[in-house]
Design an enzyme around this catalytic site. Structure first.
Site, short mmCIF file in Angstrom:
data_model
loop_
_atom_site.label_atom_id
_atom_site.label_comp_id
_atom_site.label_asym_id
_atom_site.label_seq_id
_atom_site.Cartn_x
_atom_site.Cartn_y
_atom_site.Cartn_z
N LYS A 119 0.81 -1.21 0.00
CA LYS A 119 0.00 0.00 0.00
C LYS A 119 0.85 1.27 0.00
CE LYS A 119 -4.26 -2.11 1.47
NZ LYS A 119 -5.41 -2.16 2.39
N ARG A 165 -3.38 -10.19 5.17
CA ARG A 165 -3.75 -10.28 3.74
C ARG A 165 -2.60 -9.73 2.91
NH1 ARG A 165 -6.25 -7.07 -0.17
NH2 ARG A 165 -7.73 -8.15 -1.54
#
Length: 267
Positions: A209, A246
């Site tokens: 991210k 995740r």
């Protein structure tokens, strides 16, 4: 310290990290099997990108992308999660074999999703969310990130309970990168123990991210360093009590978790 590893399978043309690589059913299935071989405990399969600025796709298109992939991977023995905000896609995925519905909107994007999941035996991930990807950061204003994320997730858990979903079926996700900028993500991560203390399983997703790229001051195209940073944050999340992490690079996170387990004498 233990945490399950949820491997990401994006059956999309436009996901922020690997959009298009696994758009064909054959490529997505092969990738899912490779992630299982790398150590994934769960495969999270999505047919709609939720990257900042992404537009919605129709339920029919989403299902065309994911249902054949879910059917093949569950037949191969994989535990599958469906990454969707759409009630009809959630139901089609569960019918195809998915055991978890992972809704990044926490049931807010489609008012039919929580009642739909209540009528199945699937677990549900309720992620913290403050609006659609097309305007991801419009509501990224907090006085106290940890307290507000916890309170808003508790409200979503209560909504799930009102829809008929039992507490033990609920998984909470603080929504790293969703409606949060820079330091707000770090504040949410530091609050993982408080989120765990709410009594539900907690899923943490930091993989590749933007806030990791900003920290490392590296180009968006360079995933190698983000994968290393993801492995570190995943280990820290596991140490803080997260149920699962995740990730895109399952092998790196698996190895990092194994090293720490050995260090702590859990091998």
């Amino acid at each position: 310290m233990t945490a399950l590893i949820m491997g990401i399978v994006n059956v999309t043309p436009d996901s922020f990290s690997d959009g298009g690589r696994y758009l064909s059913h054959d490529a997505a299935i092969a990738h899912g099997l490779a992630l299982i071989a790398d150590g994934a405990d769960i495969l999270d399969i999505g047919g709609e990108s939720t990257r900042p600025g992404a537009a919605r796709v129709t339920a029919a298109e989403e299902q065309q992308r994911v249902v054949p992939v879910i059917r093949e991977l569950t037949a191969a023995g994989a535990t599958v999660s469906i990454d969707t905000m759409n009630a009809q896609t959630a139901l089609a995925a569960v019918e195809a074999g998915a055991r978890i519905v992972n809704d990044v909107s926490g049931g807010m994007a489609d008012p039919d999703l929580l009642p739909a999941v209540a009528g199945t035996d699937a677990d549900i991930v309720l992620q913290h969310w403050r609006g659609p990807s097309a305007d991801m950061y419009a509501n990224a204003a907090y006085d106290d990130v940890a307290a507000e994320v916890a309170a808003e997730l508790l409200a979503r858990r209560e909504a799930a309970a009102s829809a008929g979903i039992r507490l033990e079926r609920v998984i909470l996700d603080p929504g790293i990168g969703f409606g949060k900028r820079g330091e707000q993500n770090w504040a949410a991560l530091r609050a993982t123990p408080q989120l765990v203390a709410l009594g539900s399983r907690v899923l943490i997703g930091t993989s590749r991210k933007r806030f990791l790229g900003d920290l490392l001051s590296e180009a968006d195209a360079d995933t190698r360093r983000r994968d290393l940073a993801t492995a570190v944050t995943s280990v820290l999340a596991a140490q803080a009590g997260a149920w699962a992490v995740r990730v895109h690079d399952v092998a790196a996170t698996r190895d990092a978790l194994r090293v720490v387990a050995a260090w702590e004498g859990e091998r």
